[in-house]
Design a protein around this motif. Structure first.
Motif, PDB file in Angstrom:
ATOM      1  N   LEU A 302       0.857  -1.184   0.000  1.00 13.99           N
ATOM      2  CA  LEU A 302       0.000   0.000   0.000  1.00 13.99           C
ATOM      3  C   LEU A 302       0.892   1.231   0.000  1.00 13.99           C
ATOM      4  O   LEU A 302       1.974   1.223   0.561  1.00 13.99           O
ATOM      5  N   TRP A 335      -7.964   2.458   3.911  1.00 12.22           N
ATOM      6  CA  TRP A 335      -8.240   1.265   3.124  1.00 12.22           C
ATOM      7  C   TRP A 335      -9.359   0.496   3.811  1.00 12.22           C
ATOM      8  O   TRP A 335      -9.212   0.038   4.953  1.00 12.22           O
ATOM      9  N   TRP A 342      -7.366  -5.269   1.104  1.00  9.25           N
ATOM     10  CA  TRP A 342      -5.967  -4.966   1.418  1.00  9.25           C
ATOM     11  C   TRP A 342      -5.290  -6.102   2.169  1.00  9.25           C
ATOM     12  O   TRP A 342      -4.063  -6.135   2.270  1.00  9.25           O
ATOM     13  N   ASN A 355      -4.194   2.239  -4.607  1.00  7.24           N
ATOM     14  CA  ASN A 355      -5.336   1.392  -4.303  1.00  7.24           C
ATOM     15  C   ASN A 355      -6.072   1.816  -3.038  1.00  7.24           C
ATOM     16  O   ASN A 355      -6.774   1.012  -2.427  1.00  7.24           O
ATOM     17  N   VAL A 356      -5.930   3.069  -2.640  1.00 10.68           N
ATOM     18  CA  VAL A 356      -6.569   3.559  -1.431  1.00 10.68           C
ATOM     19  C   VAL A 356      -8.071   3.727  -1.653  1.00 10.68           C
ATOM     20  O   VAL A 356      -8.529   3.979  -2.779  1.00 10.68           O
TER      21      VAL A 356
END
Length: 434
Positions: A302, A335, A342, A355-356
């Motif tokens: 992340l 997330w 995640w 990808n938040v």
């Protein structure tokens, strides 16, 4: 503190976490117990954060010019009644949560509380780490305490009611000098203290202050520690993370090492399921998610903004669904496992992909501290960092002393962009939000 049901207590105590099956059994027992006791509320449902309370720190007029007060970390107490914050050059502060936030929802017209510290411990020296007693309950005064470890001092236990020093736990080096711990934490049952030093881990009994401890040698400094049952994760400045299992005699058994960070590890934290570990490092824009059953490589990567050596905190909600992290850009990232898996492997080949789930620009300065409330949909954030003074000043005009002082102050980065505050935010449902 109430003891857990006998059947769950015996099941957990009889397990020795040495392989995958045993780890999963402990995690399942914990989840069942958690579901029976309390259902954690959903977070970030309104996609809007409401400011509830704030507190700021400023430099005293008599302080030196290089003194910069800013937050270096904040943590909610286990019972959720107050928040512990460490302020650079100003010791430790305890602020209380407003009574009207103990239950119910909030409205958009609620006035913002300006918090004052109910406890202020003016500790000198740099505080390396701090933590609450895990069984802390405001209705039981003897359980209300926290630990700090700082420069040139032993581990100290402080009373959360009057700020007095209760006792200290002293580690000594090879020449019998008091050695400060770099990191410190309690075991989940609160009976022992695990402290990380430059070349070892030391375990103290809480009810036996002084210099009695068990020692386990390390190859590198223990920069951060987290525990989950019999498991201990130890981060190091050499970018590695070590996993250990502690037996009933207090002996450490090495499970393995994890590698993947590009800088010294500043924080490690187990997820609520006990199977996943999240780690962050200095000057490393990545949060690494690990599956402790298959720890040879990260399970997920992340992204966040970390441009300094400062410790940038992240936190995992008690329900285990939300991962929240601060950043040097003042933005907190969230997330949500319901929308972004995640905890499972994602496609990380595209380094530009973020990808938040949510982004919230909350601070003008570095957001170095985040802590999710253990019971309520509230999050505490802290901001601030050390700002260097620009050595190049442009003062070509002949002016008096006052004009010169204003010119120098204008060139100081600290005077222009600093923000040092502790803020409580509502992250739950807002009924009257349009």
């Amino acid at each position: 503190m109430e003891e857990p049901p006998m059947e769950i207590d015996e099941a957990i105590n009889d397990e020795e976490i040495e392989h995958t099956d045993n780890i999963e059994k402990v995690a399942e027992n914990a989840e069942v117990n958690e579901e029976n006791d309390y259902v954690y509320p959903s977070l970030f449902t309104s996609k809007t954060l409401l400011e509830l309370s704030n507190s700021t720190w400023s430099r005293s007029k008599k302080a030196r010019g290089d003194v910069q007060p800013y937050l270096r970390g904040c943590k909610w107490s286990p019972d959720g009644t107050c928040c512990l914050a460490v302020v650079n050059n100003d010791g430790v502060h305890v602020t209380e949560l407003s009574r009207d936030l103990y239950s119910g929802n909030v409205s958009t017209d609620r006035s913002i509380d300006v918090m004052d510290s109910v406890i202020h411990v003016k500790e000198s020296g740099l505080i390396y780490d701090f933590c609450w007693y895990p069984g802390m309950n405001s209705s039981v005064p003897e359980s209300c305490c926290w630990l700090t470890t700082k420069q040139n001092s032993p581990i100290q236990m402080w009373d959360a009611f009057d700020g007095s020093l209760r006792c200290s736990y002293r580690g000594f080096n090879a020449v019998d000098e008091v050695e400060p711990a770099i990191s410190v934490t309690f075991t989940p049952d609160g009976r022992q203290i695990i402290a990380g030093y430059r070349k070892c881990l030391r375990t103290f009994d809480v009810d036996r202050p002084g210099r009695d401890y068990l020692e386990h040698s390390l190859a590198n400094s223990a920069s951060c520690i987290d525990t989950n049952g019999n498991l201990v994760a130890v981060g190091s400045w050499n970018t590695s993370i070590s996993l250990y299992n502690i037996n009933e005699m207090g002996a450490y058994k090495s499970i393995g090492k994890m590698h993947g960070h590009g800088g010294g590890v500043t924080q490690v934290k187990f997820a609520a399921d006990g199977l996943h570990l999240v780690s962050g490092a200095r000057k490393d824009h990545r949060l690494l998610v690990w599956d402790i059953r298959y720890y040879r490589r990260p399970l997920n990567v992340l992204t966040r903004q970390v441009d300094t050596n400062q410790r940038i905190q992240f936190d995992i909600s008690p329900c285990g669904k939300y991962l929240v992290s601060g950043g040097t850009d003042g933005i907190i990232k969230v997330w949500d496992e319901n929308q972004v898996k995640w905890k499972t492997s994602l496609d990380c080949t595209d380094v530009t992909k973020d990808n938040v789930t949510y982004k919230f620009p909350l601070h003008r300065d570095s957001c170095n501290s985040v802590s999710i409330h253990p019971l309520r949909p509230i999050i505490a954030t802290g901001s601030g960092q050390h700002h260097l003074i620009n050595p190049i000043t442009e003062d070509n005009d002949e002016s008096n002393c006052d004009d010169k002082e204003q010119s120098e102050t204008k060139d100081m980065k600290y005077s222009e962009v600093t923000e040092n505050c502790l803020v409580f935010w509502w992250i739950g449902e807002v009924p009257d939000l349009t």
